[in-house]
Write a protein that holds these residues in place. Structure first.
Motif, PDB file in Angstrom:
ATOM      1  N   ALA A  48      60.917  39.865  26.756  1.00 18.91           N
ATOM      2  CA  ALA A  48      60.741  38.874  27.723  1.00 18.91           C
ATOM      3  C   ALA A  48      61.573  37.435  27.230  1.00 18.91           C
ATOM      4  O   ALA A  48      62.017  36.852  28.169  1.00 18.91           O
ATOM      5  CB  ALA A  48      59.218  38.458  27.706  1.00 18.91           C
ATOM      6  N   THR A  49      61.603  37.179  26.061  1.00 18.28           N
ATOM      7  CA  THR A  49      62.147  36.000  25.493  1.00 18.28           C
ATOM      8  C   THR A  49      63.781  36.199  25.984  1.00 18.28           C
ATOM      9  O   THR A  49      64.295  35.217  26.488  1.00 18.28           O
ATOM     10  CB  THR A  49      62.406  35.892  23.927  1.00 18.28           C
ATOM     11  N   PHE A  50      64.340  37.351  25.752  1.00 21.23           N
ATOM     12  CA  PHE A  50      65.691  37.386  26.043  1.00 21.23           C
ATOM     13  C   PHE A  50      66.143  37.493  27.604  1.00 21.23           C
ATOM     14  O   PHE A  50      67.096  36.719  28.120  1.00 21.23           O
ATOM     15  CB  PHE A  50      66.264  38.748  25.686  1.00 21.23           C
ATOM     16  N   ALA A  51      65.135  37.918  28.399  1.00 24.19           N
ATOM     17  CA  ALA A  51      65.225  37.830  29.701  1.00 24.19           C
ATOM     18  C   ALA A  51      65.121  36.273  30.122  1.00 24.19           C
ATOM     19  O   ALA A  51      65.959  35.711  31.236  1.00 24.19           O
ATOM     20  CB  ALA A  51      64.187  38.648  30.454  1.00 24.19           C
ATOM     21  N   LEU A  64      60.665  31.084  20.158  1.00 23.86           N
ATOM     22  CA  LEU A  64      59.615  32.157  20.453  1.00 23.86           C
ATOM     23  C   LEU A  64      60.166  33.355  19.999  1.00 23.86           C
ATOM     24  O   LEU A  64      59.620  34.148  19.348  1.00 23.86           O
ATOM     25  CB  LEU A  64      59.410  32.219  21.874  1.00 23.86           C
ATOM     26  N   GLY A  65      61.523  33.689  20.203  1.00 21.30           N
ATOM     27  CA  GLY A  65      62.221  34.747  19.966  1.00 21.30           C
ATOM     28  C   GLY A  65      62.312  35.155  18.319  1.00 21.30           C
ATOM     29  O   GLY A  65      62.264  35.980  17.875  1.00 21.30           O
ATOM     30  N   PHE A 112      75.844  38.491  25.833  1.00 20.82           N
ATOM     31  CA  PHE A 112      75.315  38.877  24.699  1.00 20.82           C
ATOM     32  C   PHE A 112      73.743  38.989  24.861  1.00 20.82           C
ATOM     33  O   PHE A 112      73.168  39.940  24.478  1.00 20.82           O
ATOM     34  CB  PHE A 112      75.582  37.938  23.632  1.00 20.82           C
ATOM     35  N   TYR A 113      73.179  38.001  25.738  1.00 23.58           N
ATOM     36  CA  TYR A 113      71.606  38.178  25.815  1.00 23.58           C
ATOM     37  C   TYR A 113      71.325  39.446  26.855  1.00 23.58           C
ATOM     38  O   TYR A 113      70.498  40.170  26.727  1.00 23.58           O
ATOM     39  CB  TYR A 113      71.139  36.825  26.670  1.00 23.58           C
TER      40      TYR A 113
END
Length: 451
Positions: free
Chosen positions: A299-302, A336-337, A413-414
């Motif tokens: 969820a963090t990367f999104a 958070l990540g 990259f994400y």
């Protein structure tokens, strides 16, 4: 206990933890945070020093990005030996030494920080500040040994978050100096930190402990190097911590270069993102403890991808207000990540222990061995992401005069991080026990959903 050495340490034993272990672990955590905090401040020193380097220094934006990239590189590479130093010398002993070592880059910077100093000298001094980046690796390895698995997400998140706050704090000190004494007095910042380093070392000596059971395990290191999950998590940590530290170092310089902010204007904004990213890191660990690190990381990367799109739009349209919203969101999300990815490491290797047919204490011991051995490698590779970010900014500004090209690369990259997190940790069928409930997961549930 003999001196500051503890010979028996069994945090997974609930009676031991309740009666003795928790109190000792929290005390060590508190002073570990203090020392790591100062280490991060010194590591990120050049994100502040470049704001003082006006035209009289004769260094362009690309040269300044290279200075902060140099500090990032050394800080990343030195994390590997720092990881193993804890077991070799003791967590307390190494914390004291590594804190005192910060006097070297700070003192040398105090001596040379003035116009007329050669650029090569500045590069050398920036490299010396990299020792502050190593403090994170030794601190995390040390604290990982003090806490039981069920508390690691919270403890590691708090330890790292408290350390990460060293970045915005040194930037706030820089803001205070620029706002009061002006941009011609960088030595005041350095003079503030010299006594603080001594205080951190003294507190570590007085209040921290060494754990005798913590030993360097060459076999575990070799196994961790061969384990694909070590490198998968290192890749994901590039996306989270690499983003945090890279953006922290570059934020003020981007504001000056792309948006024409003065040193005071840049310094008044620079600290906000790193502060939020540091404060939310423990919550990333806590959310991972509750919902599973892989889910929170995905969820963090999104969300980071969405925030990067906002930043790209702001960069193209030259909207400072929109840029700040998107960039500060990136900081908070990377924090958070950071918490959720570090929580995943011990849980993944515990799950690997179960997959090998181990159970109970045997599985827990395997998880501790491999997670401890892998953390230094993961932390070092993750920090190299900060180097990549600063080099990408340097190239983008050299060729196009803006950071847009760099942000497009970060977005790609994400997207790769999203794909890897889902494919490896959220797609596969169940094959390991649910350690929280002690029961087998249904066949249709992801085997790593709770890591």
């Amino acid at each position: 206990m003999r001196g500051r050495w503890i010979d028996v340490w069994e945090p997974e034993d609930e009676t031991f933890w309740r009666e003795k272990g928790e109190r000792i672990a929290k005390r060590n955590l508190a002073f570990s945070v203090l020392s790591e905090h100062i280490g991060f401040s010194i590591w990120s020193l050049w994100s502040v020093m470049v704001l003082f380097m006006g035209p009289q220094y004769g260094i362009d934006a690309a040269g300044k990005f290279f200075l902060i990239a140099t500090a990032t590189l050394v800080g990343a590479l030195i994390r590997i030996p720092y990881t193993f130093a804890v077991a070799r010398f003791g967590g307390r002993n190494w914390t004291v030494f590594s804190a005192l070592l910060l006097l070297l880059p700070t003192g040398v910077a105090y001596a040379v920080m003035e116009p007329g100093t050669s650029y090569s000298t500045f590069v050398l001094v920036a490299a010396l500040t990299g020792v502050g980046g190593g403090n994170f690796a030794s601190s995390m390895t040390n604290i990982n040994a003090f806490f039981p698995l069920r508390k690691k997400g919270w403890a590691l998140g708090l330890n790292a978050g408290g350390g990460n706050i060293g970045v915005p704090v040194v930037q706030l000190v820089g803001l205070l100096v620029i706002g009061t004494a002006g941009a011609l007095h960088p030595r005041i910042v350095l003079g503030v930190y010299l006594p603080l380093i001594v205080v951190a070392a003294a507190c570590s000596a007085l209040f921290m402990d060494n754990l005798t059971p913590v030993k360097n395990d060459t076999g575990a290191v070799l196994e961790a190097v061969r384990a694909r999950h070590t490198w998968i998590m290192a890749f994901l940590y590039v996306g989270t911590f690499g983003s945090f530290i890279g953006y922290s170092f570059a934020f003020g310089l981007v504001l000056q270069t792309q948006f024409g902010r003065t040193p005071l204007q840049a310094a008044s904004l620079t600290f906000i993102g790193p502060l939020l990213g540091s404060l939310v890191r423990p919550y990333g660990g806590a959310l991972a403890d509750k919902h599973g690190g892989a889910r929170i990381t995905l969820a963090t990367f999104a969300a980071m991808s969405a925030a990067t799109c906002v930043v790209i739009h702001a960069s193209v349209t030259a909207s400072l207000a929109v840029f700040l919203v998107g960039f500060i969101a990136l900081f908070a999300l990377s924090g958070l990540g950071n918490g959720s990815t570090y929580k995943m490491i011990p849980a993944i290797f515990l799950a690997q222990g179960h997959r090998k047919g181990l159970s109970g204490e045997a599985a827990e011991a395997y998880g501790r061995r491999l997670s401890g051995a892998s953390m230094g490698l993961i932390g070092a590779v993750g920090a190299l992401g900060g180097l990549g970010i600063n080099l990408a900014f340097r190239q983008s500004f050299q060729t196009a005069g803006t950071g847009t090209g760099a942000f497009l690369a970060f977005l790609a990259f994400y997207a790769a991080c999203i794909a890897v997190t889902w494919a490896v940790y959220l797609r596969r069928p169940a094959a390991v026990p649910d350690t929280a409930a002690g029961a087998e997961e249904p066949e249709d549930r992801p085997g790593y959903a709770k890591v």
